[in-house]
Design a protein around this motif. Structure first.
Motif, PDB file in Angstrom:
ATOM      1  N   ASP A  59       0.844  -1.188   0.000  1.00 44.98           N
ATOM      2  CA  ASP A  59       0.000   0.000   0.000  1.00 44.98           C
ATOM      3  C   ASP A  59       0.888   1.251   0.000  1.00 44.98           C
ATOM      4  N   ALA A  62      -0.222   3.268   3.762  1.00 46.25           N
ATOM      5  CA  ALA A  62      -0.446   2.653   5.078  1.00 46.25           C
ATOM      6  C   ALA A  62       0.742   2.800   6.022  1.00 46.25           C
ATOM      7  N   TYR A  70      -4.969  -0.519  10.594  1.00 41.29           N
ATOM      8  CA  TYR A  70      -3.795  -1.175  10.008  1.00 41.29           C
ATOM      9  C   TYR A  70      -2.997  -1.898  11.091  1.00 41.29           C
ATOM     10  N   LYS A 163      -4.056  -4.455   1.113  1.00 41.92           N
ATOM     11  CA  LYS A 163      -5.330  -5.157   1.275  1.00 41.92           C
ATOM     12  C   LYS A 163      -5.539  -6.095   0.094  1.00 41.92           C
ATOM     13  N   TRP A 169      -5.805  -7.008   5.295  1.00 45.88           N
ATOM     14  CA  TRP A 169      -4.386  -6.692   5.150  1.00 45.88           C
ATOM     15  C   TRP A 169      -3.572  -7.975   5.110  1.00 45.88           C
TER      16      TRP A 169
END
Length: 188
Positions: A59, A62, A70, A163, A169
């Motif tokens: 990502d 994140a 997260y 994700k 995740w």
């Protein structure tokens, strides 16, 4: 012990962070995780993590934002949400710590290294010795800690996450990718 740096200046004991948080008699037995929150100087950090994300599939935001959702997605499945969470930061984005502290699950577990015990060597040792390490794949500091942990045979590095199609995740890069130059260029 205490040593000297390249300029022969005294440096602190590498365990000052662990000792400052947990006491010297818990150096090898304390169960905890570390979040290394690194902003990488704003726009440049977004650009750098974007390039790493393009090469790894992680990502692109994140690891810069470290949102509670997260962090929980990492720590809850491995049973680490009920243990101390040490927060290491460059202090460029205080809102990240504020969000984590405000979270009902994460907030009570957050531990900050006391100022008198905080220095780069102590922070590195905290990261290396943690049961779980959450870092930014675009940070050389996080990379150094992750590589050191792997060299010592430790599992539990969480840097390259995205994700999946179910919105969960997951790791998108195998554990040795912190060494791959094609992904991280001169940071590997």
């Amino acid at each position: 012990g205490v040593g000297v740096d390249i300029r022969h200046r005294n440096v602190n004991d590498m365990c000052t962070g662990i000792n400052g948080l947990f006491g010297p008699d818990k150096q090898s037995s304390q169960i905890y995780s570390v979040i290394h929150s690194r902003n990488l100087e704003g726009y440049a950090g977004h650009e750098l993590l974007g390039r790493v994300a393009k090469n790894s599939g992680c990502d692109p935001e994140a690891a810069l934002n470290m949102e509670p959702e997260y962090i929980k997605a990492i720590l809850e499945p491995i049973g680490m949400l009920n243990h101390p969470i040490v927060f290491l930061t460059d202090h460029q984005r205080p809102e990240i710590l504020e969000r984590l502290l405000a979270d009902k699950d994460i907030g009570p577990m957050i531990h900050l290294v006391p100022n008198e015990a905080s220095w780069v060597g102590g922070d590195i040792t905290l990261g290396i010795m943690a049961n779980a390490f959450i870092g930014n794949p675009a940070s050389t500091f996080s990379g150094f800690i992750a590589k050191s942990r792997l060299a010592l045979g430790f599992e539990g590095n969480y840097l390259f996450r995205a994700k999946n199609e179910n919105g969960e995740w997951e790791e998108v890069c195998e554990k040795r990718c912190v060494f791959w130059k094609r992904m991280l260029w001169n940071m590997a």
